[in-house]
Design an enzyme around this catalytic site. Structure first.
Site, PDB file in Angstrom:
ATOM      1  N   GLU A   1     -25.769  15.275 -13.954  1.00  0.00           N
ATOM      2  CA  GLU A   1     -26.285  13.967 -14.395  1.00  0.00           C
ATOM      3  C   GLU A   1     -26.946  13.300 -13.204  1.00  0.00           C
ATOM      4  O   GLU A   1     -27.172  13.936 -12.173  1.00  0.00           O
ATOM      5  CB  GLU A   1     -25.160  13.111 -14.981  1.00  0.00           C
ATOM      6  CG  GLU A   1     -24.001  12.870 -14.025  1.00  0.00           C
ATOM      7  CD  GLU A   1     -22.888  12.007 -14.620  1.00  0.00           C
ATOM      8  OE1 GLU A   1     -23.101  11.316 -15.619  1.00  0.00           O
ATOM      9  OE2 GLU A   1     -21.788  12.029 -14.039  1.00  0.00           O
TER      10      GLU A   1
ATOM     11  N   ARG B   1       0.824  -1.207   0.000  1.00  0.00           N
ATOM     12  CA  ARG B   1       0.000   0.000   0.000  1.00  0.00           C
ATOM     13  C   ARG B   1       0.861   1.262   0.000  1.00  0.00           C
ATOM     14  O   ARG B   1       1.696   1.451   0.883  1.00  0.00           O
ATOM     15  CB  ARG B   1      -0.934   0.018   1.220  1.00  0.00           C
ATOM     16  CG  ARG B   1      -1.886   1.208   1.192  1.00  0.00           C
ATOM     17  CD  ARG B   1      -2.826   1.248   2.382  1.00  0.00           C
ATOM     18  NE  ARG B   1      -3.702   2.414   2.292  1.00  0.00           N
ATOM     19  CZ  ARG B   1      -3.366   3.644   2.669  1.00  0.00           C
ATOM     20  NH1 ARG B   1      -2.172   3.868   3.197  1.00  0.00           N
ATOM     21  NH2 ARG B   1      -4.207   4.647   2.532  1.00  0.00           N
TER      22      ARG B   1
ATOM     23  N   LYS C   1     -14.590   6.792 -15.754  1.00  0.00           N
ATOM     24  CA  LYS C   1     -15.495   5.816 -15.128  1.00  0.00           C
ATOM     25  C   LYS C   1     -14.710   5.043 -14.063  1.00  0.00           C
ATOM     26  O   LYS C   1     -14.316   3.893 -14.258  1.00  0.00           O
ATOM     27  CB  LYS C   1     -16.109   4.892 -16.193  1.00  0.00           C
ATOM     28  CG  LYS C   1     -17.430   4.257 -15.733  1.00  0.00           C
ATOM     29  CD  LYS C   1     -18.220   3.717 -16.900  1.00  0.00           C
ATOM     30  CE  LYS C   1     -19.422   2.885 -16.495  1.00  0.00           C
ATOM     31  NZ  LYS C   1     -20.407   3.548 -15.656  1.00  0.00           N
TER      32      LYS C   1
HETATM   33  N1  PDD Z   1     -23.490   3.589 -14.774  1.00  0.00           N
HETATM   34  N2  PDD Z   1     -23.391   8.627 -15.423  1.00  0.00           N
HETATM   35  C1  PDD Z   1     -23.010   7.859 -14.396  1.00  0.00           C
HETATM   36  C2  PDD Z   1     -22.477   8.520 -13.168  1.00  0.00           C
HETATM   37  C3  PDD Z   1     -23.123   6.449 -14.478  1.00  0.00           C
HETATM   38  O1  PDD Z   1     -22.711   5.686 -13.453  1.00  0.00           O
HETATM   39  C4  PDD Z   1     -23.673   5.867 -15.665  1.00  0.00           C
HETATM   40  C5  PDD Z   1     -23.826   4.388 -15.838  1.00  0.00           C
HETATM   41  C6  PDD Z   1     -24.066   6.725 -16.706  1.00  0.00           C
HETATM   42  C7  PDD Z   1     -24.649   6.196 -18.003  1.00  0.00           C
HETATM   43  O2  PDD Z   1     -23.638   5.696 -18.854  1.00  0.00           O
HETATM   44  P1  PDD Z   1     -23.946   4.536 -19.893  1.00  0.00           P
HETATM   45  O3  PDD Z   1     -25.091   5.005 -20.736  1.00  0.00           O
HETATM   46  O4  PDD Z   1     -22.704   4.410 -20.672  1.00  0.00           O
HETATM   47  O5  PDD Z   1     -24.311   3.301 -19.104  1.00  0.00           O
HETATM   48  C8  PDD Z   1     -23.895   8.099 -16.563  1.00  0.00           C
HETATM   49  C9  PDD Z   1     -23.465   2.147 -14.866  1.00  0.00           C
HETATM   50  C10 PDD Z   1     -24.619   1.530 -15.564  1.00  0.00           C
HETATM   51  C11 PDD Z   1     -23.175   1.567 -13.473  1.00  0.00           C
HETATM   52  O6  PDD Z   1     -22.385   2.171 -12.786  1.00  0.00           O
HETATM   53  O7  PDD Z   1     -23.713   0.511 -13.128  1.00  0.00           O
END
Ligand code: PDD
Length: 288
Positions: free
Chosen positions: A184, A105, A152
């Site tokens: 969002e 870590r 992500k």
């Molecule tokens: N999440 N914004 C956020 C913060 C998200 O976590 C997601 C999707 C989206 C939509 O992105 P997309 O259309 O590419 O799925 C927008 C996924 C589904 C999850 O964390 O499970």
């Protein structure tokens, strides 16, 4: 105790195995530091939906956190195809995660460490019929996340806290407000219709560049629906004619109650109906 965990085949670091057999070290930086990125890819009738776009976004996230990609796009595609076949042909959600790997870590990145690559697939939970028939409930909350929401990252504690706030009051999504404007949802992109024009926040570091969002805008464009990639203010959101969310697992859903008040008539709106019909047709035609 049955935790409802997947009991099917998963992929971990080059091998397919039963989920019960998959083991990751407690020194994995994903576990200790939340140091990793992920993707969620819907699979309809055995076909991954918008796979290329998801793999491109994976590369973008990896670049954003200075992590190397474990595999080529072709290799990822093969892994996903094999996993989906092993786990049945119905609609599934593929979850793919890459962490910086196993190391003592330390905040500083380790050198010469292989990333941990994990993929699982599970049946897509059918949504309650009422979600499309009557719409869902949402609340507005302050966007407490970091300033690189276009990556992500697996570090979802803020998203989880905000989604739980919605859950606590019987709502299905939290719409996030940053500096007075909607960014969002906690796990979705979000939209508002004002004076007949569809609005969604622009693709910058404040939102995830959603794959479903891209398709929604493509379909809107083809259907001649007027749209703008511009964030709506909190005040405008509360006078919107329609509000929607979109994600790979929930597709496009109408929000008909916001902060305990009906959105316009309190029923799913006509522009959502048009987009949902186009989205369903796109899926049924077997397009990817
Ligand atoms: N999440 N914004 C956020 C913060 C998200 O976590 C997601 C999707 C989206 C939509 O992105 P997309 O259309 O590419 O799925 C927008 C996924 C589904 C999850 O964390 O499970």
């Amino acid at each position: 105790m049955d935790l409802g965990l997947a009991v099917n085949t998963v992929f971990l670091n080059g091998d397919f195995m039963h989920a019960d057999q998959a083991r990751v070290s407690v020194f994995d930086r994903g576990f200790l530091l939340g140091d990793g990125v992920y993707e969620v890819i819907p699979v309809y009738a055995g076909r991954p939906f918008r796979l290329i776009q998801h793999l491109q976004r994976l590369q973008r996230s990896l670049d954003g956190v200075r992590m190397k990609n474990s595999y080529s796009d072709d290799k990822w595609s093969d892994i996903i195809a094999q996993l989906v076949t092993e786990n049945g042909q119905g609609d599934q959600a593929v979850y793919l995660q890459v962490t910086r790997g196993v190391a003592p870590r330390d905040h500083v990145f380790p050198e010469g460490v292989e990333p941990t690559a994990f993929v699982m697939s599970n049946p897509i939970k059918p949504l309650p019929e009422s979600y499309k028939r009557d719409g869902i409930k949402a609340i507005t909350v302050e966007d407490i996340r970091w300033s690189q929401c276009d990556i992500k990252a697996i570090t979802l504690l803020p998203n989880s806290l905000l989604r739980q706030k919605a859950q606590d009051v019987g709502a299905q999504e939290a719409l996030l407000i940053r500096d007075g404007f909607m960014t969002e949802g906690s796990a979705s992109n979000s939209y508002a219709v004002l004076d007949g024009v569809l609005y969604t926040a622009p693709k910058d570091e404040k939102v995830l560049p959603g794959i479903t969002r891209d398709l929604v805008l493509e379909l809107a464009d083809k259907a001649g629906i007027n749209y703008r990639e511009q964030a709506v203010s909190d005040a405008d959101l509360h006078r919107a004619e329609e509000i929607w969310i979109s994600s790979s697992t929930r597709e496009v859903l109408p929000v008909t109650t916001l902060d305990d008040k009906p959105v316009a008539t309190g029923k799913p709106g006509p522009i959502w109906q048009q987009i949902d019909a186009l989205y369903q047709r796109y899926k049924q035609e077997g397009k990817v």
